[in-house]
Structure formats: C-alpha cells, structure tokens
Design an enzyme around this catalytic site. Structure first.
Site, PDB file in Angstrom:
ATOM      1  N   ASP A 147      26.112 -27.250  35.555  1.00 60.60           N
ATOM      2  CA  ASP A 147      26.826 -26.094  35.405  1.00 60.60           C
ATOM      3  C   ASP A 147      27.566 -25.626  36.956  1.00 60.60           C
ATOM      4  O   ASP A 147      27.424 -25.827  37.980  1.00 60.60           O
ATOM      5  CB  ASP A 147      26.417 -24.675  35.887  1.00 60.60           C
ATOM      6  CG  ASP A 147      27.548 -23.565  34.647  1.00 60.60           C
ATOM      7  OD1 ASP A 147      28.698 -23.403  34.694  1.00 60.60           O
ATOM      8  OD2 ASP A 147      27.154 -22.011  36.364  1.00 60.60           O
ATOM      9  N   GLU A 197      21.216 -25.037  31.146  1.00 62.54           N
ATOM     10  CA  GLU A 197      22.183 -25.099  32.149  1.00 62.54           C
ATOM     11  C   GLU A 197      21.863 -25.483  33.598  1.00 62.54           C
ATOM     12  O   GLU A 197      20.396 -24.623  33.293  1.00 62.54           O
ATOM     13  CB  GLU A 197      23.140 -23.547  31.890  1.00 62.54           C
ATOM     14  CG  GLU A 197      24.063 -23.575  32.614  1.00 62.54           C
ATOM     15  CD  GLU A 197      24.554 -22.017  32.821  1.00 62.54           C
ATOM     16  OE1 GLU A 197      24.200 -21.070  33.739  1.00 62.54           O
ATOM     17  OE2 GLU A 197      25.434 -22.093  32.132  1.00 62.54           O
ATOM     18  N   LYS A 222      20.541 -20.935  29.213  1.00 61.43           N
ATOM     19  CA  LYS A 222      21.352 -20.434  30.171  1.00 61.43           C
ATOM     20  C   LYS A 222      21.245 -19.711  31.513  1.00 61.43           C
ATOM     21  O   LYS A 222      19.618 -18.939  31.965  1.00 61.43           O
ATOM     22  CB  LYS A 222      23.186 -19.537  29.832  1.00 61.43           C
ATOM     23  CG  LYS A 222      23.984 -20.169  29.065  1.00 61.43           C
ATOM     24  CD  LYS A 222      24.539 -19.295  28.510  1.00 61.43           C
ATOM     25  CE  LYS A 222      25.885 -19.367  29.957  1.00 61.43           C
ATOM     26  NZ  LYS A 222      26.431 -20.431  29.569  1.00 61.43           N
ATOM     27  N   LYS A 249      34.101 -18.212  24.689  1.00 62.37           N
ATOM     28  CA  LYS A 249      34.405 -17.542  25.081  1.00 62.37           C
ATOM     29  C   LYS A 249      35.932 -17.161  24.524  1.00 62.37           C
ATOM     30  O   LYS A 249      37.180 -17.809  24.747  1.00 62.37           O
ATOM     31  CB  LYS A 249      34.776 -18.195  26.814  1.00 62.37           C
ATOM     32  CG  LYS A 249      33.708 -17.778  28.034  1.00 62.37           C
ATOM     33  CD  LYS A 249      34.052 -18.502  29.286  1.00 62.37           C
ATOM     34  CE  LYS A 249      33.011 -18.520  30.307  1.00 62.37           C
ATOM     35  NZ  LYS A 249      33.674 -18.947  31.079  1.00 62.37           N
TER      36      LYS A 249
END
Length: 273
Positions: free
Chosen positions: A207, A186, A156, A124
C-alpha cells in the site's frame, strides 16, 4: 426491473414531470435517438434499454457494450410516448454516460500495461450504483476486485489497528475463515510483506509504496524463495503518468480507486426527431 433503477426513476420524477405534462399531449408518439458527443468505450447500453422498456418505449440497438465509439455515433433509437421518453431521458443518459466513462478509463489503463499485469478497480464506487461501476470496469477490460464485503477477506489498516499487527490479523483470518475465501492483507513495510508472504496470504497488497520500495520487496521475496507463496498487488498513488514505473517490477495486480471515484463521464445526447 432492478430496484435501484426503479428508485432512480422515481427520484427524478418526483410527483410528475410538470414540464412535459404541461406542453406535450398525453398520447403523442415520437421517434428519438441517443448520439455520442464523445469518444471512448460504450458501457451500460443494456441498462438504458431496461430503463426505457420499463416505460413501454421500444428500443433498437445500434451498438453494444464494449464497442469503441466516437463523436456522432448513433447508439440507440427509440419509439414511444413522448412523455415517457422524456421521463426516462436524464436517468438513462446519466447512467450510460457514467458507465461509459468508467469503462473508457479502465480500457486506457489496460492498454497502457499491455496485459503484463491485471488492472483492477476497488470499492471506491458511488453509493448505490457500485454494481453498475463494477459492470463498467469489466466491460473496459479491468478486473472488478470485490463486489461487496462478503466476496473475500481484505485486511486493511483499520483492521490491523484493532488487532495489533498484520501478521496477527492474517493468522486470525486463516484460523477463522472458510478455505473457500481468499485472504488479502494490506502492508506498508518490507518486514510486514515478508512475514505475510512467508505465512502464505493469498494476496499481499503493498500500500502506497513507490516503485523503489516495491522493487525492494519483490527482490527480497525472490531472494528468500517465497515469492510464489502470494500474489502481489500494489495500490495507492498510481496514475497514467507513473504506472509504467511499476509494470515490469514483477507485481501481479495494480488496483486503482480513481477508475470509479474520479473518471470523467462521456457526453451523450438524446434527440427527438
């Protein structure tokens, strides 16, 4: 010079610095310096040097990446053409202040956990300057995690939505990916964590689990004697106020997107003598 840095300068210059060109003589030589108006960890000083030297400005360091800085500290001295120094000023300061802000935030988290777990960034980052964000994380003492999509397999929620289940996605990756690439997946439930650890994912990311759920997962993995199969990473909703709730639960890695998407830039200023 790095193409990204060249683009940054070109973007800011446009068709020329009409202000400096209208009021400053073409051959005016000056001395200048960059001073801190803030405190934290310095990062990006070598990048700033590269930017100024690309315009033939002479640079003298006073501090280095990783140094602790406080208000009033002299970071860098400059000598060269006044127009060139002012042309580079904002680009160099913007990048130097951002990188120092990221490094400072990373360092705060690293100190909070007292080396009990690894603090890592995420992808990010700001578009086009992820390389500099990652560099700043490292200077601040955090792990960079992935630099780009080819660093490792990170399965993910959207990958799982296409494939069907975390375990199906993990087994496909283990079949199709070279042994040289780590595989991280994840998960959002105890059951999925157990199945992925049983099948020896290199890293299992819990997560958006609160500390109670994380503790439940770790205890169940230990009970089944499979905890050693995988590194356990946690991510999502972790900040300075709650991070210590997770540190002693037995996790290996805490990744925090806010280090790069929300860190405050430090405040620096360039002054001409």
């Amino acid at each position: 010079m790095n193409k990204i840095l060249e683009y940054m300068l070109d973007e800011d210059e446009g068709f020329g610095d009409v202000t400096s060109n209208s009021v400053i003589g073409e051959n005016e030589e000056v001395r200048a310096y960059i001073v801190s108006k803030d405190e934290g960890i310095l990062a990006g000083i070598n990048i700033a040097k590269e930017l100024f030297e690309s315009k033939r400005v002479k640079v003298l360091f006073h501090l280095s990446d990783g140094n602790k800085i406080k208000k009033g500290d002299l970071l860098m001295s400059l000598y060269g053409n006044a127009r060139d120094i002012l042309l580079v000023e904002r680009t160099a300061l913007n990048l130097l202040m951002r990188m120092s802000g990221v490094a400072s935030a990373a360092n705060e988290y690293v100190k909070l956990v007292d080396e009990k777990v690894i603090i890592a960034g995420t992808r990010k980052t700001q578009p086009a300057i992820g390389k500099f964000d990652k560099m700043a994380l490292k200077i601040g003492g955090a792990d960079t995690h992935r630099f780009s999509l080819d660093d490792m397999v990170l399965i993910k929620d959207n990958h799982i939505a296409v494939v069907g289940s975390p375990l199906d996605a993990l087994l496909k990756a283990q079949k199709n990916v070279s042994f040289s690439k780590k595989i991280e997946i994840e998960v959002e439930s105890l059951e999925d964590a157990i199945s992925c650890v049983e099948n020896k994912a290199d890293i299992v990311m819990l997560d958006n689990m609160d500390s109670f759920k994380v503790s439940e997962v770790i205890k169940e993995l230990e009970k089944r004697n499979i905890r050693q199969n995988s590194l356990i990473e946690i991510s999502g909703g972790i900040n300075k106020e709650n991070i210590l709730d997770y540190v002693d639960l037995g996790v290996d890695i805490i990744s925090i997107g806010g280090l790069t998407h929300s860190s405050r830039s430090l405040d620096f200023s360039l002054k001409i003598k």
